[in-house]
Motif scaffolding. Sequence first.
Motif, PDB file in Angstrom:
ATOM      1  N   LYS A 164      18.759   9.202 -17.655  1.00  0.00           N
ATOM      2  CA  LYS A 164      19.167  10.294 -18.321  1.00  0.00           C
ATOM      3  C   LYS A 164      17.882  11.439 -18.224  1.00  0.00           C
ATOM      4  O   LYS A 164      18.201  12.770 -18.287  1.00  0.00           O
ATOM      5  N   ARG A 165      16.980  11.226 -17.748  1.00  0.00           N
ATOM      6  CA  ARG A 165      15.686  12.339 -17.401  1.00  0.00           C
ATOM      7  C   ARG A 165      15.944  12.879 -15.890  1.00  0.00           C
ATOM      8  O   ARG A 165      15.258  13.997 -15.987  1.00  0.00           O
ATOM      9  N   HIS A 166      16.637  12.474 -15.098  1.00  0.00           N
ATOM     10  CA  HIS A 166      16.846  13.190 -13.846  1.00  0.00           C
ATOM     11  C   HIS A 166      15.727  13.722 -13.081  1.00  0.00           C
ATOM     12  O   HIS A 166      15.718  14.756 -12.823  1.00  0.00           O
ATOM     13  N   VAL A 167      14.550  12.609 -13.035  1.00  0.00           N
ATOM     14  CA  VAL A 167      13.471  13.090 -12.530  1.00  0.00           C
ATOM     15  C   VAL A 167      13.839  13.206 -10.949  1.00  0.00           C
ATOM     16  O   VAL A 167      14.127  12.077 -10.296  1.00  0.00           O
ATOM     17  N   ASP A 168      13.366  14.194 -10.150  1.00  0.00           N
ATOM     18  CA  ASP A 168      13.672  14.352  -8.808  1.00  0.00           C
ATOM     19  C   ASP A 168      12.688  13.334  -7.836  1.00  0.00           C
ATOM     20  O   ASP A 168      11.353  13.534  -8.277  1.00  0.00           O
ATOM     21  N   LYS A 169      13.355  12.782  -6.971  1.00  0.00           N
ATOM     22  CA  LYS A 169      12.760  12.237  -6.146  1.00  0.00           C
ATOM     23  C   LYS A 169      13.038  12.758  -4.669  1.00  0.00           C
ATOM     24  O   LYS A 169      13.950  12.803  -4.299  1.00  0.00           O
ATOM     25  N   VAL A 170      12.034  13.002  -3.854  1.00  0.00           N
ATOM     26  CA  VAL A 170      12.286  13.833  -2.610  1.00  0.00           C
ATOM     27  C   VAL A 170      11.748  12.757  -1.715  1.00  0.00           C
ATOM     28  O   VAL A 170      10.983  12.242  -1.460  1.00  0.00           O
ATOM     29  N   TYR A 171      12.726  12.549  -0.544  1.00  0.00           N
ATOM     30  CA  TYR A 171      12.657  11.583   0.603  1.00  0.00           C
ATOM     31  C   TYR A 171      12.582  12.455   1.952  1.00  0.00           C
ATOM     32  O   TYR A 171      13.471  13.282   2.106  1.00  0.00           O
ATOM     33  N   PHE A 172      11.675  11.889   2.838  1.00  0.00           N
ATOM     34  CA  PHE A 172      12.082  12.132   4.115  1.00  0.00           C
ATOM     35  C   PHE A 172      12.972  11.170   4.897  1.00  0.00           C
ATOM     36  O   PHE A 172      12.508   9.961   5.001  1.00  0.00           O
ATOM     37  N   ALA A 173      14.157  11.466   5.507  1.00  0.00           N
ATOM     38  CA  ALA A 173      14.679  10.517   6.231  1.00  0.00           C
ATOM     39  C   ALA A 173      15.039  11.023   7.627  1.00  0.00           C
ATOM     40  O   ALA A 173      15.530  12.171   7.729  1.00  0.00           O
ATOM     41  N   ARG A 174      14.803  10.137   8.579  1.00  0.00           N
ATOM     42  CA  ARG A 174      15.385  10.122  10.043  1.00  0.00           C
ATOM     43  C   ARG A 174      16.349   9.543  10.237  1.00  0.00           C
ATOM     44  O   ARG A 174      16.365   8.238   9.977  1.00  0.00           O
ATOM     45  N   ARG A 188      18.205  12.365  -7.884  1.00  0.00           N
ATOM     46  CA  ARG A 188      17.770  12.171  -9.138  1.00  0.00           C
ATOM     47  C   ARG A 188      17.852  10.753 -10.020  1.00  0.00           C
ATOM     48  O   ARG A 188      17.954  10.930 -11.315  1.00  0.00           O
ATOM     49  N   GLU A 189      18.214   9.614  -9.136  1.00  0.00           N
ATOM     50  CA  GLU A 189      18.656   8.683  -9.551  1.00  0.00           C
ATOM     51  C   GLU A 189      18.102   7.515  -8.828  1.00  0.00           C
ATOM     52  O   GLU A 189      17.411   8.071  -7.590  1.00  0.00           O
ATOM     53  N   GLY A 190      18.277   6.295  -9.012  1.00  0.00           N
ATOM     54  CA  GLY A 190      17.484   5.424  -7.918  1.00  0.00           C
ATOM     55  C   GLY A 190      18.077   3.954  -7.822  1.00  0.00           C
ATOM     56  O   GLY A 190      17.764   2.802  -8.234  1.00  0.00           O
ATOM     57  N   LYS A 191      19.360   4.202  -7.308  1.00  0.00           N
ATOM     58  CA  LYS A 191      20.106   3.059  -7.254  1.00  0.00           C
ATOM     59  C   LYS A 191      19.819   2.296  -5.721  1.00  0.00           C
ATOM     60  O   LYS A 191      19.257   2.991  -5.050  1.00  0.00           O
ATOM     61  N   PHE A 192      20.158   0.961  -5.951  1.00  0.00           N
ATOM     62  CA  PHE A 192      19.666  -0.071  -4.702  1.00  0.00           C
ATOM     63  C   PHE A 192      20.103   0.771  -3.304  1.00  0.00           C
ATOM     64  O   PHE A 192      21.359   1.156  -3.340  1.00  0.00           O
ATOM     65  N   HIS A 193      19.225   0.918  -2.443  1.00  0.00           N
ATOM     66  CA  HIS A 193      19.476   1.598  -1.209  1.00  0.00           C
ATOM     67  C   HIS A 193      20.399   2.708  -1.014  1.00  0.00           C
ATOM     68  O   HIS A 193      21.007   3.336  -0.527  1.00  0.00           O
ATOM     69  N   GLN A 194      20.053   3.560  -2.041  1.00  0.00           N
ATOM     70  CA  GLN A 194      20.798   4.698  -2.403  1.00  0.00           C
ATOM     71  C   GLN A 194      20.972   5.789  -1.076  1.00  0.00           C
ATOM     72  O   GLN A 194      21.911   5.908  -0.792  1.00  0.00           O
ATOM     73  N   ILE A 195      19.825   5.878  -0.596  1.00  0.00           N
ATOM     74  CA  ILE A 195      19.814   7.038   0.437  1.00  0.00           C
ATOM     75  C   ILE A 195      20.200   6.408   1.564  1.00  0.00           C
ATOM     76  O   ILE A 195      21.283   7.206   2.118  1.00  0.00           O
ATOM     77  N   LYS A 196      19.855   5.182   2.111  1.00  0.00           N
ATOM     78  CA  LYS A 196      20.746   4.549   3.127  1.00  0.00           C
ATOM     79  C   LYS A 196      22.160   4.615   2.914  1.00  0.00           C
ATOM     80  O   LYS A 196      22.962   4.842   3.927  1.00  0.00           O
ATOM     81  N   ARG A 197      22.801   4.238   1.694  1.00  0.00           N
ATOM     82  CA  ARG A 197      24.113   4.100   1.305  1.00  0.00           C
ATOM     83  C   ARG A 197      24.865   5.624   1.711  1.00  0.00           C
ATOM     84  O   ARG A 197      25.990   5.658   1.806  1.00  0.00           O
ATOM     85  N   MET A 198      24.185   6.644   0.882  1.00  0.00           N
ATOM     86  CA  MET A 198      24.849   7.654   0.970  1.00  0.00           C
ATOM     87  C   MET A 198      24.859   8.238   2.629  1.00  0.00           C
ATOM     88  O   MET A 198      25.898   8.742   2.771  1.00  0.00           O
ATOM     89  N   PHE A 199      24.095   7.886   3.454  1.00  0.00           N
ATOM     90  CA  PHE A 199      24.133   8.504   4.818  1.00  0.00           C
ATOM     91  C   PHE A 199      25.210   7.473   5.361  1.00  0.00           C
ATOM     92  O   PHE A 199      25.775   8.241   6.279  1.00  0.00           O
ATOM     93  N   LEU A 200      25.267   6.236   5.104  1.00  0.00           N
ATOM     94  CA  LEU A 200      26.040   5.360   5.856  1.00  0.00           C
ATOM     95  C   LEU A 200      27.508   5.843   5.364  1.00  0.00           C
ATOM     96  O   LEU A 200      28.553   5.800   6.662  1.00  0.00           O
ATOM     97  N   ALA A 201      27.664   6.286   4.236  1.00  0.00           N
ATOM     98  CA  ALA A 201      28.982   6.872   3.629  1.00  0.00           C
ATOM     99  C   ALA A 201      29.343   8.078   4.637  1.00  0.00           C
ATOM    100  O   ALA A 201      30.772   8.430   4.789  1.00  0.00           O
ATOM    101  N   GLN A 202      28.401   8.764   5.278  1.00  0.00           N
ATOM    102  CA  GLN A 202      28.730   9.767   6.188  1.00  0.00           C
ATOM    103  C   GLN A 202      28.645   9.337   7.793  1.00  0.00           C
ATOM    104  O   GLN A 202      28.661  10.103   8.520  1.00  0.00           O
ATOM    105  N   GLY A 203      28.659   7.905   7.970  1.00  0.00           N
ATOM    106  CA  GLY A 203      28.479   7.624   9.307  1.00  0.00           C
ATOM    107  C   GLY A 203      27.312   7.433   9.985  1.00  0.00           C
ATOM    108  O   GLY A 203      27.174   7.756  11.359  1.00  0.00           O
ATOM    109  N   LYS A 204      26.126   7.685   9.292  1.00  0.00           N
ATOM    110  CA  LYS A 204      25.013   7.981   9.880  1.00  0.00           C
ATOM    111  C   LYS A 204      23.807   6.877   9.385  1.00  0.00           C
ATOM    112  O   LYS A 204      23.852   6.450   8.142  1.00  0.00           O
TER     113      LYS A 204
END
Length: 269
Positions: free
Chosen positions: A159-169, A214-230
């Motif tokens: 509910k608090r939507h705390v920003d988390k910033v990542y560097f992803a290569r 603003r959330e923290g689901k399992f493997h979130q960033i990796k899965r978001m990029f995978l959905a884009q084919g990366k």
Amino acid sequence: MINNACVKTHAFSEWNRNETGKTSAYIRNRRIQGIMRLDKYLADMGVGKRSELKKWIRSGKVRVGETMIKDPGFAVQEESEVFLNGEQIRYRQYVYYLLNKPSGVISATEDPRQSTVLDLLPEQRRKDLFPVGRLDKDTEGLLLITNDGVLAHQLLSPKRHVDKVYFARLDKPAEEKDIRAFADGIELDDFTALPAELSIPDPEKPEETLVTIREGKFHQIKRMFLAQGKEVVYLKRLSMGTLQLDEKLEPGEYRELTDEELCGLKGRV
Ligand code: URA
């Protein structure tokens, strides 16, 4: 009006007068906040193992105020003046470490087979520490370790939507369409990710990206990029709310939060 400090002090002095020898059971049963055994007070402050602390107390190395105390179960308060070998050991209820998590350790408190992030802290650390949220085993970067459950809950609460910033290569260049897809919210198998910001700070290196979620689901960033084919080939967390990774910390190194950092975090949530 009841003054909590007065209630605490009264219960505390009654205890040492009447029930010496049963301190821990008494404290456990009655859950009187801020009162604890002398050996626990010292162990919490990381000055020794409980077993050696008991020995030191029995051999007269510990003073409470002006009085040498030889009973490890002697009840003290957070505010008590406790001295070990003449040096005052001040109690702190909460501790906050900023760790630059290295790849290869898991974000757990214990594991029979693998190294955990707590193994990177001093051996004589508090026993109630935990990492605030999880980074994957191969993810590096900012991890807050504390025993403050309230702050952790606030930082992690969806509910608090705390920003988390990542560097992803990535294994291939990020594209404009990825930026738009992240901003729209990417649909994954089990949930739709909230809108996230994807940017390419250096157009010469389009496979290096910054992602804010603003959330923290399992493997979130990796899965978001995978959905884009990366594929994400390297991931590092740079910040969480107002707390930034200290670039002076090498992977595996940590330090305590400064007062400013802690106030910033508490002010944000
Ligand atoms: N997203 C991931 O995919 N992994 C992490 O460790 C953190 C965020």
